[in-house]
Design a protein around this motif. Structure first.
Motif, PDB file in Angstrom:
ATOM      1  N   GLU A  47       0.834  -1.200   0.000  1.00 26.91           N
ATOM      2  CA  GLU A  47       0.000   0.000   0.000  1.00 26.91           C
ATOM      3  C   GLU A  47       0.871   1.253   0.000  1.00 26.91           C
ATOM      4  N   ASN A  48       0.370   2.330  -0.600  1.00 26.41           N
ATOM      5  CA  ASN A  48       1.215   3.515  -0.783  1.00 26.41           C
ATOM      6  C   ASN A  48       1.537   4.255   0.509  1.00 26.41           C
ATOM      7  N   GLY A  51       4.539   2.522   1.669  1.00 20.89           N
ATOM      8  CA  GLY A  51       5.621   2.905   0.773  1.00 20.89           C
ATOM      9  C   GLY A  51       6.104   4.318   1.062  1.00 20.89           C
ATOM     10  N   GLY A  52       5.172   5.198   1.394  1.00 18.45           N
ATOM     11  CA  GLY A  52       5.538   6.585   1.686  1.00 18.45           C
ATOM     12  C   GLY A  52       6.444   6.715   2.894  1.00 18.45           C
ATOM     13  N   THR A  65       8.698   1.034  -4.293  1.00 16.59           N
ATOM     14  CA  THR A  65       7.552   0.831  -5.176  1.00 16.59           C
ATOM     15  C   THR A  65       6.320   0.526  -4.330  1.00 16.59           C
ATOM     16  N   SER A  66       5.226   1.238  -4.586  1.00 18.63           N
ATOM     17  CA  SER A  66       3.954   0.973  -3.905  1.00 18.63           C
ATOM     18  C   SER A  66       2.988   0.355  -4.906  1.00 18.63           C
ATOM     19  N   SER A  69      -1.796   2.344  -5.150  1.00 20.61           N
ATOM     20  CA  SER A  69      -1.530   3.777  -5.037  1.00 20.61           C
ATOM     21  C   SER A  69      -2.578   4.651  -5.713  1.00 20.61           C
ATOM     22  N   ASN A  70      -3.515   4.037  -6.421  1.00 24.18           N
ATOM     23  CA  ASN A  70      -4.535   4.792  -7.148  1.00 24.18           C
ATOM     24  C   ASN A  70      -5.680   5.168  -6.201  1.00 24.18           C
ATOM     25  N   THR A 270      -6.352   4.628   0.697  1.00 21.08           N
ATOM     26  CA  THR A 270      -4.979   4.876   0.266  1.00 21.08           C
ATOM     27  C   THR A 270      -4.669   6.360   0.423  1.00 21.08           C
ATOM     28  N   GLN A 271      -3.390   6.673   0.551  1.00 25.50           N
ATOM     29  CA  GLN A 271      -2.987   8.062   0.742  1.00 25.50           C
ATOM     30  C   GLN A 271      -3.268   8.860  -0.523  1.00 25.50           C
ATOM     31  N   PRO A 273      -3.154  11.736  -3.508  1.00 27.08           N
ATOM     32  CA  PRO A 273      -1.988  12.327  -4.166  1.00 27.08           C
ATOM     33  C   PRO A 273      -1.643  13.727  -3.684  1.00 27.08           C
ATOM     34  N   TYR A 278       2.502  10.796   5.022  1.00 34.91           N
ATOM     35  CA  TYR A 278       1.489  10.188   5.890  1.00 34.91           C
ATOM     36  C   TYR A 278       0.968  11.166   6.942  1.00 34.91           C
TER      37      TYR A 278
END
Length: 297
Positions: A47-48, A51-52, A65-66, A69-70, A270-271, A273, A278
């Protein structure tokens, strides 16, 4: 010995020594992510938001790489492909949620991966077990536990300290809202915001309804009836909904809430854009909650 052969032999020996010294200086081919010019560590997060924070802790020492992320994607409908499987297999570090949220990752991890690959199942870091609300990234304990683990692995204490400083603002905001509005009655269409609601001292209603929606099972007549009844209760202040999932049942409840004057707040799985990290994401949602509560105080 022929002088010409002697000179040739000496030259070859010198070249061998130079190559050997260069090889030793490079760490005998060992990957040192903190040294400039060396190959970077590969981190893959399911999950992004994971990843963040991994990117914040690793800094320039890793490529992150996440997979999810969408912000317009329903995470529950995600399916893997060959590229995802290859990324997980080739990763040095893999991070995933666990406890039923991303079961597809368990299958990918069952295939052979890079020797020495480190796998972090985030749920294990806070003792969350199967059957618990899987949205543990909304639990204030989760990211500090994950970042501490990553800083230990990557040897990045300075980046950890910077992350912790950002999280201090989140912790302070949680304390402020809890002090001013603890005990507020709220509900939700799904248990996405559940852990944060608990941290804020809110009283969450209709958990069984939320589980049915999350698990994509039919909402019972009694669950739907209880949900509608709670919205008519004058003490109900906020309805949280998952803005990444559309469903006729949850849309109807949102419309009912608005008609009854109950504030409706969208939260994401998800986070988004527009959140730089976070902490920024959590603060944006907390500020929205605080604004609504202060307006209705």
């Amino acid at each position: 010995m022929n002088p010409r052969n002697t000179k040739k032999w000496a030259l070859e020996l010198t070249l061998v020594c130079v190559c050997l010294l260069a090889f030793l200086a490079a760490g005998c081919g060992r990957k040192e992510p903190t040294q400039q010019g060396e190959a970077k560590i590969s981190i893959v997060a399911a999950e992004n938001f994971y990843g963040g924070v991994a990117r914040q802790i690793a800094g320039d020492s890793a490529n992150v790489t996440s997979i999810l992320s969408n912000p317009n994607q329903d995470p529950h409908e995600f399916s893997t492909d060959a590229a995802t499987a290859r990324a997980v297999a080739d990763a040095d570090i893999v991070i995933y949620n666990g406890i039923g949220y991303d079961d597809w990752m368990d299958k990918l991890l069952g295939a052979q991966g890079k020797p020495g690959r480190i796998v972090i199942r985030v749920a294990d870091l806070i003792g969350a077990t199967n059957g618990a609300n899987p949205h543990i990234w909304y639990d204030p304990r989760t990211m500090p536990a994950l970042t501490a683990k990553l800083a230990e692995i990557l040897k990045q204490p300075e980046n950890l300290a910077a992350f912790q400083k950002e999280m201090d603002a989140v912790t302070s905001k949680i304390a402020e809202i809890k002090s001013a509005h603890g005990g507020t009655v709220v509900t939700a269409t799904e248990p996405v915001f559940g852990y944060m609601a608990d941290a804020l001292g809110f009283k969450m209603e209709n958990y069984q309804f939320q589980l049915a929606v999350m698990n994509d099972t039919e909402v019972s007549f009694q669950q739907a009836s209880d949900f509608e009844k709670s919205l008519h209760d004058k003490s109900m202040k906020i309805l949280f909904y998952n803005s990444q999932v559309t469903d006729p049942v949850t849309q109807r409840e949102q419309e009912t809430a608005k008609k009854l004057g109950v504030a409706v707040i969208g939260v994401t799985e998800t986070q988004p854009p527009d959140a730089k990290n976070y902490a920024d994401w959590m603060l944006a949602e907390l500020n929205q909650v605080e604004k609504v509560l202060e307006a209705n105080h």
